[in-house]
Design a protein around this motif. Structure first.
Motif, PDB file in Angstrom:
ATOM      1  N   TRP A 136       0.850  -1.191   0.000  1.00 63.17           N
ATOM      2  CA  TRP A 136       0.000   0.000   0.000  1.00 63.17           C
ATOM      3  C   TRP A 136       0.881   1.235   0.000  1.00 63.17           C
ATOM      4  O   TRP A 136       1.949   1.249   0.603  1.00 63.17           O
ATOM      5  N   GLN A 153      -1.693   8.085   0.873  1.00 58.60           N
ATOM      6  CA  GLN A 153      -2.276   9.195   0.133  1.00 58.60           C
ATOM      7  C   GLN A 153      -3.064  10.071   1.086  1.00 58.60           C
ATOM      8  O   GLN A 153      -3.434   9.638   2.177  1.00 58.60           O
ATOM      9  N   GLN A 197      -7.879  12.792  -1.268  1.00 57.89           N
ATOM     10  CA  GLN A 197      -7.731  12.291  -2.630  1.00 57.89           C
ATOM     11  C   GLN A 197      -8.754  11.201  -2.913  1.00 57.89           C
ATOM     12  O   GLN A 197      -9.156  10.468  -2.002  1.00 57.89           O
ATOM     13  N   ARG A 249      -7.727   5.078  -4.610  1.00 53.53           N
ATOM     14  CA  ARG A 249      -6.941   4.416  -5.650  1.00 53.53           C
ATOM     15  C   ARG A 249      -6.536   3.049  -5.133  1.00 53.53           C
ATOM     16  O   ARG A 249      -6.331   2.862  -3.932  1.00 53.53           O
ATOM     17  N   ASP A 250      -6.384   2.082  -6.063  1.00 53.72           N
ATOM     18  CA  ASP A 250      -5.913   0.749  -5.668  1.00 53.72           C
ATOM     19  C   ASP A 250      -4.552   0.864  -5.001  1.00 53.72           C
ATOM     20  O   ASP A 250      -3.714   1.658  -5.416  1.00 53.72           O
ATOM     21  N   PHE A 271      -3.566   2.218  -2.372  1.00 50.58           N
ATOM     22  CA  PHE A 271      -3.265   3.431  -1.623  1.00 50.58           C
ATOM     23  C   PHE A 271      -4.304   3.616  -0.529  1.00 50.58           C
ATOM     24  O   PHE A 271      -5.477   3.310  -0.712  1.00 50.58           O
TER      25      PHE A 271
END
Length: 97
Positions: free
Chosen positions: A64, A67, A71, A74-75, A77
């Motif tokens: 991982w 982030q 945001q 997202r994959d 993250f």
């Protein structure tokens, strides 16, 4: 009595290392200094850098990235609060690299 940080109180030692890129010198050094007293979580989204020795050293690799919570998802993250919640570390003190 000290207990493992895996959801039990009180936590003994919990370390997050973010962005290792497969280089374990810092984590290995921490383990050498403090032994199995700490649970070390290593995060890097670029590829799977897990290694067999991690388990016996109480090190846990997660593919991982970190982030901002603002945001879009997202994959591979997670925001810091998501990581803490997903690993059941809510309310535990965390030492970070």
């Amino acid at each position: 009595e000290q207990r493992k940080a895996t959801g039990q109180d009180p936590p003994y030692c919990l370390i997050y290392s973010i962005g290792s890129h497969g280089m374990y010198q810092w984590e290995d050094g921490m383990h050498k200094m403090i032994g199995d007293e700490c649970e070390i979580h290593i995060f890097d989204p670029s590829q799977n850098y897990d290694r067999p020795i991690n388990k016996e050293r109480n090190m846990h690799f997660h593919q991982w990235g970190l982030q901002a919570s603002t945001q879009p998802a997202r994959d591979n993250f997670r925001s810091f609060p998501q990581i803490v919640k997903e690993l059941n570390h809510t309310g535990m003190p965390i030492d970070s690299k």
